[in-house]
Design a protein around this motif. Structure first.
Motif, PDB file in Angstrom:
ATOM      1  N   MET A   1       8.209   0.532   6.395  1.00 38.15           N
ATOM      2  CA  MET A   1       7.460   0.814   5.110  1.00 38.15           C
ATOM      3  C   MET A   1       6.804  -0.574   4.509  1.00 38.15           C
ATOM      4  N   ALA A   2       7.618  -1.855   4.911  1.00 33.63           N
ATOM      5  CA  ALA A   2       7.170  -2.997   3.844  1.00 33.63           C
ATOM      6  C   ALA A   2       5.506  -3.188   4.572  1.00 33.63           C
TER       7      ALA A   2
ATOM      8  N   LEU B   1       0.237  -3.124   2.652  1.00 29.19           N
ATOM      9  CA  LEU B   1      -1.309  -2.632   3.036  1.00 29.19           C
ATOM     10  C   LEU B   1      -1.798  -2.309   1.372  1.00 29.19           C
ATOM     11  N   PHE B   2      -1.261  -1.416   1.250  1.00 26.53           N
ATOM     12  CA  PHE B   2      -1.357  -0.815  -0.003  1.00 26.53           C
ATOM     13  C   PHE B   2      -1.978  -1.650  -1.245  1.00 26.53           C
ATOM     14  N   LEU B   3      -1.300  -2.973  -1.138  1.00 28.88           N
ATOM     15  CA  LEU B   3      -2.079  -3.635  -2.228  1.00 28.88           C
ATOM     16  C   LEU B   3      -2.813  -4.355  -2.300  1.00 28.88           C
TER      17      LEU B   3
ATOM     18  N   SER C   1      -9.321  -5.992  -8.306  1.00 30.74           N
ATOM     19  CA  SER C   1      -9.558  -7.015  -8.180  1.00 30.74           C
ATOM     20  C   SER C   1      -8.440  -8.198  -9.212  1.00 30.74           C
ATOM     21  N   ALA C   2      -7.096  -6.806  -9.064  1.00 27.35           N
ATOM     22  CA  ALA C   2      -5.762  -7.103  -9.661  1.00 27.35           C
ATOM     23  C   ALA C   2      -4.742  -6.653  -8.706  1.00 27.35           C
ATOM     24  N   LYS C   3      -3.426  -7.305  -8.654  1.00 30.55           N
ATOM     25  CA  LYS C   3      -2.181  -6.130  -8.601  1.00 30.55           C
ATOM     26  C   LYS C   3      -2.198  -5.061  -8.977  1.00 30.55           C
TER      27      LYS C   3
ATOM     28  N   ASP D   1       7.288  -4.912  -3.360  1.00 33.76           N
ATOM     29  CA  ASP D   1       8.698  -4.706  -3.416  1.00 33.76           C
ATOM     30  C   ASP D   1       9.484  -3.081  -4.088  1.00 33.76           C
ATOM     31  N   LEU D   2       7.930  -2.989  -5.186  1.00 37.38           N
ATOM     32  CA  LEU D   2       7.803  -1.724  -6.476  1.00 37.38           C
ATOM     33  C   LEU D   2       7.274  -0.774  -6.021  1.00 37.38           C
ATOM     34  N   ILE D   3       6.149  -0.900  -4.677  1.00 42.62           N
ATOM     35  CA  ILE D   3       6.078  -0.111  -3.419  1.00 42.62           C
ATOM     36  C   ILE D   3       6.295   0.963  -2.649  1.00 42.62           C
ATOM     37  N   VAL D   4       7.191  -0.405  -2.053  1.00 40.19           N
ATOM     38  CA  VAL D   4       8.702   0.000  -1.130  1.00 40.19           C
ATOM     39  C   VAL D   4       9.235   0.749  -1.709  1.00 40.19           C
ATOM     40  N   LEU D   5       9.924   0.270  -3.414  1.00 44.78           N
ATOM     41  CA  LEU D   5      11.097   1.207  -3.682  1.00 44.78           C
ATOM     42  C   LEU D   5      10.759   2.822  -3.914  1.00 44.78           C
TER      43      LEU D   5
END
Length: 76
Positions: free
Chosen positions: A19-20, A25-27, A35-37, A51-55
């Motif tokens: 998942m990490a 990769l998604f980030l 052009s930004a997170k 961390d938010l995506i993993v959550l």
């Protein structure tokens, strides 16, 4: 800890590591796209980090699959 508990703990570790990687990769994809997170959906920008995506993956995938199919089948 018995053998089954040890195998389950290792399996959790593998799933969490996967998942990490997916989150990273998604980030990267979102940074290249926007052009930004940030994640943009219907014109709404949401600041994101790995961390938010993993959550989100954990809450929506891992826990649901374990709940629906039991721990060993859900992790598989």
């Amino acid at each position: 800890m018995n053998n089954q508990q040890e195998v389950t703990a290792i399996h959790h570790s593998i799933v969490d590591s996967t998942m990490a990687i997916i989150a990273g990769l998604f980030l990267i994809e979102q940074i290249n796209k926007n052009s930004a997170k940030v994640f943009i959906h219907d014109g709404i920008k949401i600041d994101i980090d790995k961390d938010l995506i993993v959550l989100g993956l954990k809450m929506n995938l891992k826990d649901s699959l374990i709940e629906d199919f039991g721990e060993s089948d859900g992790l598989n």
